[in-house]
Design a protein around this motif. Structure first.
Motif, PDB file in Angstrom:
ATOM      1  N   CYS A  68       0.846  -1.340   0.066  1.00 19.86           N
ATOM      2  CA  CYS A  68       0.141   0.006  -0.135  1.00 19.86           C
ATOM      3  C   CYS A  68       0.786   1.315   0.035  1.00 19.86           C
ATOM      4  O   CYS A  68       0.583   2.161  -0.638  1.00 19.86           O
ATOM      5  N   ALA A  69       2.033   1.286   0.813  1.00 23.18           N
ATOM      6  CA  ALA A  69       2.897   2.428   0.902  1.00 23.18           C
ATOM      7  C   ALA A  69       3.434   2.638  -0.513  1.00 23.18           C
ATOM      8  O   ALA A  69       3.718   3.688  -0.947  1.00 23.18           O
ATOM      9  N   ALA A  70       3.996   1.687  -1.068  1.00 25.45           N
ATOM     10  CA  ALA A  70       4.637   1.729  -2.386  1.00 25.45           C
ATOM     11  C   ALA A  70       3.755   2.358  -3.322  1.00 25.45           C
ATOM     12  O   ALA A  70       3.862   3.061  -4.117  1.00 25.45           O
ATOM     13  N   THR A  71       2.538   1.823  -3.257  1.00 19.10           N
ATOM     14  CA  THR A  71       1.428   2.398  -4.334  1.00 19.10           C
ATOM     15  C   THR A  71       0.841   3.862  -4.033  1.00 19.10           C
ATOM     16  O   THR A  71       1.065   4.529  -5.102  1.00 19.10           O
ATOM     17  N   VAL A  72       1.010   4.201  -2.826  1.00 19.55           N
ATOM     18  CA  VAL A  72       0.508   5.373  -2.542  1.00 19.55           C
ATOM     19  C   VAL A  72       1.711   6.457  -2.839  1.00 19.55           C
ATOM     20  O   VAL A  72       1.678   7.473  -3.389  1.00 19.55           O
ATOM     21  N   VAL A  73       3.175   6.047  -2.652  1.00 19.76           N
ATOM     22  CA  VAL A  73       4.314   6.809  -2.763  1.00 19.76           C
ATOM     23  C   VAL A  73       4.171   6.953  -4.607  1.00 19.76           C
ATOM     24  O   VAL A  73       4.641   8.121  -5.185  1.00 19.76           O
ATOM     25  N   ALA A  74       3.922   5.786  -5.255  1.00 20.89           N
ATOM     26  CA  ALA A  74       4.128   6.030  -6.685  1.00 20.89           C
ATOM     27  C   ALA A  74       3.073   6.823  -7.341  1.00 20.89           C
ATOM     28  O   ALA A  74       3.212   7.509  -8.290  1.00 20.89           O
ATOM     29  N   LEU A  75       1.868   6.747  -6.839  1.00 19.47           N
ATOM     30  CA  LEU A  75       0.446   7.655  -7.183  1.00 19.47           C
ATOM     31  C   LEU A  75       1.088   8.966  -7.004  1.00 19.47           C
ATOM     32  O   LEU A  75       0.593   9.969  -7.739  1.00 19.47           O
ATOM     33  N   GLY A  76       1.552   9.313  -5.852  1.00 19.84           N
ATOM     34  CA  GLY A  76       2.040  10.678  -5.511  1.00 19.84           C
ATOM     35  C   GLY A  76       2.956  11.169  -6.467  1.00 19.84           C
ATOM     36  O   GLY A  76       2.990  12.336  -6.823  1.00 19.84           O
ATOM     37  N   LYS A  77       4.049  10.409  -6.965  1.00 20.03           N
ATOM     38  CA  LYS A  77       5.080  10.761  -7.899  1.00 20.03           C
ATOM     39  C   LYS A  77       4.123  11.141  -9.314  1.00 20.03           C
ATOM     40  O   LYS A  77       4.383  12.090 -10.072  1.00 20.03           O
ATOM     41  N   LEU A  78       3.280  10.323  -9.560  1.00 19.33           N
ATOM     42  CA  LEU A  78       2.497  10.583 -10.801  1.00 19.33           C
ATOM     43  C   LEU A  78       1.892  11.639 -10.652  1.00 19.33           C
ATOM     44  O   LEU A  78       1.818  12.384 -11.595  1.00 19.33           O
ATOM     45  N   ALA A  79       1.042  11.937  -9.599  1.00 23.89           N
ATOM     46  CA  ALA A  79       0.063  13.193  -9.488  1.00 23.89           C
ATOM     47  C   ALA A  79       1.136  14.296  -9.696  1.00 23.89           C
ATOM     48  O   ALA A  79       0.903  15.506 -10.154  1.00 23.89           O
ATOM     49  N   ARG A  80       2.354  14.483  -9.001  1.00 29.88           N
ATOM     50  CA  ARG A  80       3.375  15.513  -9.173  1.00 29.88           C
ATOM     51  C   ARG A  80       3.570  15.455 -10.640  1.00 29.88           C
ATOM     52  O   ARG A  80       3.881  16.872 -11.057  1.00 29.88           O
ATOM     53  N   THR A  81       3.786  14.597 -11.309  1.00 28.24           N
ATOM     54  CA  THR A  81       4.229  14.629 -12.707  1.00 28.24           C
ATOM     55  C   THR A  81       2.999  15.020 -13.753  1.00 28.24           C
ATOM     56  O   THR A  81       3.300  16.055 -14.559  1.00 28.24           O
ATOM     57  N   VAL A  82       1.883  14.828 -13.347  1.00 31.53           N
ATOM     58  CA  VAL A  82       0.899  15.370 -14.138  1.00 31.53           C
ATOM     59  C   VAL A  82       0.323  16.857 -13.592  1.00 31.53           C
ATOM     60  O   VAL A  82       0.067  17.417 -14.711  1.00 31.53           O
TER      61      VAL A  82
END
Length: 173
Positions: A140-154
């Motif tokens: 869950c933590a890896a997914t949340v971090v990856a989604l946070g990085k994706l949101a920053r890129t978007v």
């Protein structure tokens, strides 16, 4: 709604649903151990089971997780198609890719481990409970971090100047 806003909304929804799914899955795990061993399952598991039976809530959460994953994939794909091409100096963030790869590897491993541990009875479930909880939380933590990085890129504008704090030469945020 613009493609960027739709992608950000979908990423936010997927993050919230994934966290909720992890809480429900771990509560169900704890509740099943408590049923067999008569130890009790803890406040969160008992509360969730009182509101909606965990036996029915877990499959609903799996369906909701898959649906939000599909919507997020479509929204981010639509944003990526409309996004201008990257410049030669622009690179993908290494931390985002690392977290994304970790999430892709840890989530199926967590699902398989959870299913294996759940199928072997409550005594075995209690024995491997720390490993199961750790694996589920790590996924869950890896997914949340990856989604946070994706949101920053978007969120980053297409005209961003690499290395500067201002996103574009005109000085707009």
């Amino acid at each position: 709604m613009s493609a960027r806003r739709a992608a950000l909304a979908a990423i936010t929804a997927l993050t919230a649903v994934h966290i909720a799914y992890t809480v429900v899955a771990l509560s169900n795990y704890s509740f099943r151990i408590g049923l067999v061993t008569h130890d009790g399952a803890g406040f969160v598991a008992e509360l969730l089971n009182h509101l909606v039976p965990l036996r029915e809530l877990l499959p609903a959460m799996v369906g909701l997780l898959l649906l939000t994953l599909l919507v997020t994939f479509a929204a981010v794909g639509a944003w990526a198609v409309r996004r201008p091409a990257r410049t030669a100096g622009e690179r993908s963030p290494a931390a985002g890719w690392t977290a994304g790869v970790a999430a892709v590897l840890l989530n199926p491993l967590a699902v398989v481990w959870y299913g294996f541990a759940s199928s072997n009875g409550a005594d075995y479930m209690r024995t491997v409970q720390p490993a199961t909880v750790l694996l589920m939380v790590a996924a869950c933590a890896a997914t949340v971090v990856a989604l946070g990085k994706l949101a920053r890129t978007v969120r980053r504008p297409a005209t961003a100047v690499p290395g500067s704090r201002r996103p574009d030469p005109a000085g707009r945020w």
